[in-house]
Each structure stands twice: as structure tokens, then as C-alpha cells.
Design a protein around this motif. Sequence first.
Motif, mmCIF file in Angstrom:
data_model
loop_
_atom_site.group_PDB
_atom_site.id
_atom_site.type_symbol
_atom_site.label_atom_id
_atom_site.label_comp_id
_atom_site.label_asym_id
_atom_site.label_seq_id
_atom_site.Cartn_x
_atom_site.Cartn_y
_atom_site.Cartn_z
ATOM 1 N N HIS A 8 0.850 -1.197 0.000
ATOM 2 C CA HIS A 8 0.000 0.000 0.000
ATOM 3 C C HIS A 8 0.881 1.241 0.000
ATOM 4 O O HIS A 8 1.038 1.905 1.011
ATOM 5 N N LEU A 9 1.478 1.524 -1.157
ATOM 6 C CA LEU A 9 2.446 2.615 -1.239
ATOM 7 C C LEU A 9 1.804 3.995 -1.130
ATOM 8 O O LEU A 9 2.506 4.986 -0.951
ATOM 9 N N ASP A 10 0.466 4.052 -1.254
ATOM 10 C CA ASP A 10 -0.191 5.364 -1.151
ATOM 11 C C ASP A 10 -0.458 5.754 0.306
ATOM 12 O O ASP A 10 -0.860 6.884 0.568
ATOM 13 N N PHE A 11 -0.234 4.831 1.246
ATOM 14 C CA PHE A 11 -0.546 5.150 2.630
ATOM 15 C C PHE A 11 0.408 6.226 3.150
ATOM 16 O O PHE A 11 1.568 6.293 2.737
ATOM 17 N N PRO A 12 -0.091 7.075 4.056
ATOM 18 C CA PRO A 12 0.724 8.185 4.563
ATOM 19 C C PRO A 12 2.040 7.723 5.185
ATOM 20 O O PRO A 12 3.025 8.482 5.187
ATOM 21 N N ASP A 13 2.094 6.487 5.657
ATOM 22 C CA ASP A 13 3.322 5.927 6.246
ATOM 23 C C ASP A 13 4.529 6.070 5.323
ATOM 24 O O ASP A 13 5.667 6.094 5.778
ATOM 25 N N PHE A 14 4.273 6.089 4.017
ATOM 26 C CA PHE A 14 5.366 6.057 3.047
ATOM 27 C C PHE A 14 5.623 7.403 2.372
ATOM 28 O O PHE A 14 6.592 7.551 1.642
ATOM 29 N N GLU A 15 4.730 8.330 2.618
ATOM 30 C CA GLU A 15 4.715 9.612 1.897
ATOM 31 C C GLU A 15 6.115 10.244 1.767
ATOM 32 O O GLU A 15 6.556 10.578 0.684
ATOM 33 N N ALA A 16 6.792 10.365 2.909
ATOM 34 C CA ALA A 16 8.032 11.160 2.952
ATOM 35 C C ALA A 16 9.195 10.473 2.267
ATOM 36 O O ALA A 16 10.150 11.143 1.862
ATOM 37 N N GLU A 17 9.162 9.148 2.140
ATOM 38 C CA GLU A 17 10.362 8.474 1.616
ATOM 39 C C GLU A 17 10.032 7.403 0.580
ATOM 40 O O GLU A 17 10.681 6.366 0.529
ATOM 41 N N ARG A 18 9.057 7.684 -0.243
ATOM 42 C CA ARG A 18 8.646 6.681 -1.224
ATOM 43 C C ARG A 18 9.779 6.338 -2.201
ATOM 44 O O ARG A 18 9.996 5.168 -2.510
ATOM 45 N N ASP A 19 10.507 7.350 -2.646
ATOM 46 C CA ASP A 19 11.629 7.091 -3.570
ATOM 47 C C ASP A 19 12.629 6.125 -2.942
ATOM 48 O O ASP A 19 13.082 5.171 -3.581
ATOM 49 N N ALA A 20 12.958 6.392 -1.672
ATOM 50 C CA ALA A 20 13.961 5.567 -0.975
ATOM 51 C C ALA A 20 13.449 4.140 -0.783
ATOM 52 O O ALA A 20 14.206 3.171 -0.901
ATOM 53 N N ILE A 21 12.157 4.012 -0.508
ATOM 54 C CA ILE A 21 11.571 2.683 -0.291
ATOM 55 C C ILE A 21 11.612 1.852 -1.566
ATOM 56 O O ILE A 21 11.931 0.664 -1.550
ATOM 57 N N ILE A 22 11.328 2.501 -2.674
ATOM 58 C CA ILE A 22 11.341 1.786 -3.949
ATOM 59 C C ILE A 22 12.776 1.430 -4.345
ATOM 60 O O ILE A 22 13.035 0.352 -4.881
ATOM 61 N N GLU A 23 13.714 2.287 -3.997
ATOM 62 C CA GLU A 23 15.131 1.997 -4.255
ATOM 63 C C GLU A 23 15.615 0.835 -3.377
ATOM 64 O O GLU A 23 16.307 -0.075 -3.851
ATOM 65 N N ARG A 24 15.209 0.846 -2.104
ATOM 66 C CA ARG A 24 15.606 -0.269 -1.217
ATOM 67 C C ARG A 24 15.011 -1.589 -1.696
ATOM 68 O O ARG A 24 15.648 -2.632 -1.576
ATOM 69 N N ALA A 25 13.812 -1.534 -2.246
ATOM 70 C CA ALA A 25 13.200 -2.745 -2.796
ATOM 71 C C ALA A 25 14.066 -3.277 -3.937
ATOM 72 O O ALA A 25 14.389 -4.467 -3.983
ATOM 73 N N ARG A 26 14.479 -2.376 -4.812
ATOM 74 C CA ARG A 26 15.311 -2.773 -5.949
ATOM 75 C C ARG A 26 16.612 -3.428 -5.467
ATOM 76 O O ARG A 26 17.028 -4.472 -5.969
ATOM 77 N N GLU A 27 17.228 -2.808 -4.457
ATOM 78 C CA GLU A 27 18.480 -3.348 -3.911
ATOM 79 C C GLU A 27 18.276 -4.743 -3.310
ATOM 80 O O GLU A 27 19.198 -5.562 -3.290
ATOM 81 N N ALA A 28 17.076 -4.987 -2.793
ATOM 82 C CA ALA A 28 16.774 -6.301 -2.192
ATOM 83 C C ALA A 28 16.327 -7.314 -3.249
ATOM 84 O O ALA A 28 15.950 -8.435 -2.903
ATOM 85 N N GLY A 29 16.341 -6.919 -4.512
ATOM 86 C CA GLY A 29 15.951 -7.847 -5.583
ATOM 87 C C GLY A 29 14.463 -7.852 -5.887
ATOM 88 O O GLY A 29 13.980 -8.697 -6.631
ATOM 89 N N VAL A 30 13.738 -6.915 -5.288
ATOM 90 C CA VAL A 30 12.289 -6.822 -5.546
ATOM 91 C C VAL A 30 12.124 -5.905 -6.751
ATOM 92 O O VAL A 30 12.157 -4.679 -6.633
ATOM 93 N N THR A 31 11.968 -6.523 -7.904
ATOM 94 C CA THR A 31 12.045 -5.750 -9.144
ATOM 95 C C THR A 31 10.737 -5.064 -9.510
ATOM 96 O O THR A 31 10.738 -4.057 -10.187
ATOM 97 N N GLN A 32 9.619 -5.665 -9.072
ATOM 98 C CA GLN A 32 8.318 -5.080 -9.415
ATOM 99 C C GLN A 32 7.400 -5.209 -8.212
ATOM 100 O O GLN A 32 7.558 -6.121 -7.397
ATOM 101 N N MET A 33 6.445 -4.284 -8.108
ATOM 102 C CA MET A 33 5.477 -4.378 -7.018
ATOM 103 C C MET A 33 4.109 -3.892 -7.474
ATOM 104 O O MET A 33 3.997 -3.154 -8.451
ATOM 105 N N VAL A 34 3.092 -4.382 -6.772
ATOM 106 C CA VAL A 34 1.716 -3.988 -7.079
ATOM 107 C C VAL A 34 1.166 -3.268 -5.852
ATOM 108 O O VAL A 34 1.084 -3.841 -4.763
ATOM 109 N N THR A 35 0.841 -1.994 -6.035
ATOM 110 C CA THR A 35 0.265 -1.227 -4.933
ATOM 111 C C THR A 35 -1.260 -1.332 -5.049
ATOM 112 O O THR A 35 -1.831 -1.172 -6.126
#
Length: 259
Positions: A8-35
Motif C-alpha cells: 500500500h504505497l499510497d498510505f501516509p506511512d510512506f509519503e516522505a520516503e517513497r523514492d527511498a523505499i522503492i530503491e531499497r526494494a530494488r536493492e533487495a531484488g524486488v524488481t516489481q510491485m503492485v500497490t
Amino acid sequence: MLIDTHCHLDFPDFEAERDAIIERAREAGVTQMVTISTRVKRFDGVLSIAEKYPNVFCSVGTHPHNADEELDVTTDDLIRLSAHPKVVAIGEAGLDYFYDNAPRDAQAEGLRRHIAAARATGLPLVIHSRSADDDMAAILTEETGKGAFPFLLHCFSSGPELARVGVELGGYISFSGILTFPKSEELREIAKWVPHDRLIVETDAPYLAPKPFRGKRNEPAYVAHTAEVLAQTIGVSRDEVAAITTENAFRIFSKMPRL
Ligand SMILES: [Zn+2]
Ligand SMILES: [Zn+2]
């Protein structure tokens, strides 16, 4: 390579650092996600995130908690909104008798409309089911009888009978961080039983962070921890579980391109 099929990437929990979260996902091998959409009223916000990031896709639908607020949303509305290239699923819809935040008849009505949209579009229905095993099994059986539709039982936390019915009807079973919790013995027994070609992983972030992050805010990168426990549970390697769940994700989320 892993896919987080439910966050749920639209939740306020992620608002401030969405770019960083998506980058960390990529680094962990999570190439795609469904929000995942929980309110059609807020679908614009979900879609704008999917439009901004090439490796983020989305769904459209109403969470059972909000079912009574969105009884004005028709099957045709869902079909129309799902035509956008970034929309790869319908939902999440379903039954939640644990919280009972919306009247049960409204939850069931919403679920049936979403099923009709999944049947019409061929997009998978992301099903939320909690403490509603019998009614969910009955509705899925009845509706499949009217015409098959692709579905997955997301964040599976139900009993073996619903898992059996789901698999028998052609559905997929998606495991979240709950699979990693010490007390989830029964769930791991179910995971061992699910045919490998029906296994999916997800985070349901920001909720339900897997061990060792339990109790903290969850994020897509952590799906790797759930995948690792799934690998141990079903007796395959980490690479094998990644290959299995990724293949399955692309099969059911058939509109989602491989990037
Ligand atoms: Zn859910
Ligand atoms: Zn969710």
C-alpha cells in the motif's frame, strides 16, 4: 528476483520516503510491485504512484472495511477504471468478519461486484478474507459456477479448508510476513500443501512486517524475508522459491509486463 504482489504505497506511512523505499526494494531484488487500492475514491492517488514509477503497478477496488461507503461503485466503474495500462488487478475486496468494519451484506455485495469485474476483464481479483472462511468458500464456489475468474487469496491467514477450495477453483495463495511468525505453525503446514504453481508472496506493507522486523513498519524490500521462510517451509532453495513465486505472479497478473 522477487515481486511484492501486495503493498500500500499510497498510505501516509510512506509519503516522505517513497523514492527511498522503492530503491531499497530494488536493492533487495524486488524488481516489481503492485500497490493495492482500498477505496475507489482514492484510486487517483494509487494510480499516480503507479504512473510515476515504471516498476510499480496497481489495482482498483474497495477493501471490505470500506464496502458500505462505496456501494455506489458498480462493476462497470471497476471495468472502466481497470482499462488503464498500469492497472493489473481488481481489488482488494472480500470479507473481514474479524473487524466487521462494514456490514456483512455490504461486504458480500462489494465482493460479488469485484468478482464480476475480474470475470469480465480477466484481471485477477485480490481477495481479502479474514475470519470468514465458510462464507468466502461458498461465494467463491457459487461465483466460479457462473463463470471462472482469476483470483488470489492475499495475506492468507485462513484455515486449510479455504486453501483447499481456493486451489481447487484455480486460485492462488499469497503469503505475507505472518508466515514467519513463530505461532504460524498451521499456516506453514498449509504452505507445504499448496501446489508450487499456486504460491505467491507479498508484504501487505506497511502492515505485518516479517521476522526480524516484526512490529515495525513493513516495506516491499522485506518480502525477501517471507520468501526465505517459504523456501525453508517447502524445502527448496531461496533461488527456487524466487523463481517459483515470480513465475506464478506473472502468470496470474498476466497484464503486468516483465521489465
Ligand atoms: Zn487485505
Ligand atoms: Zn492490503
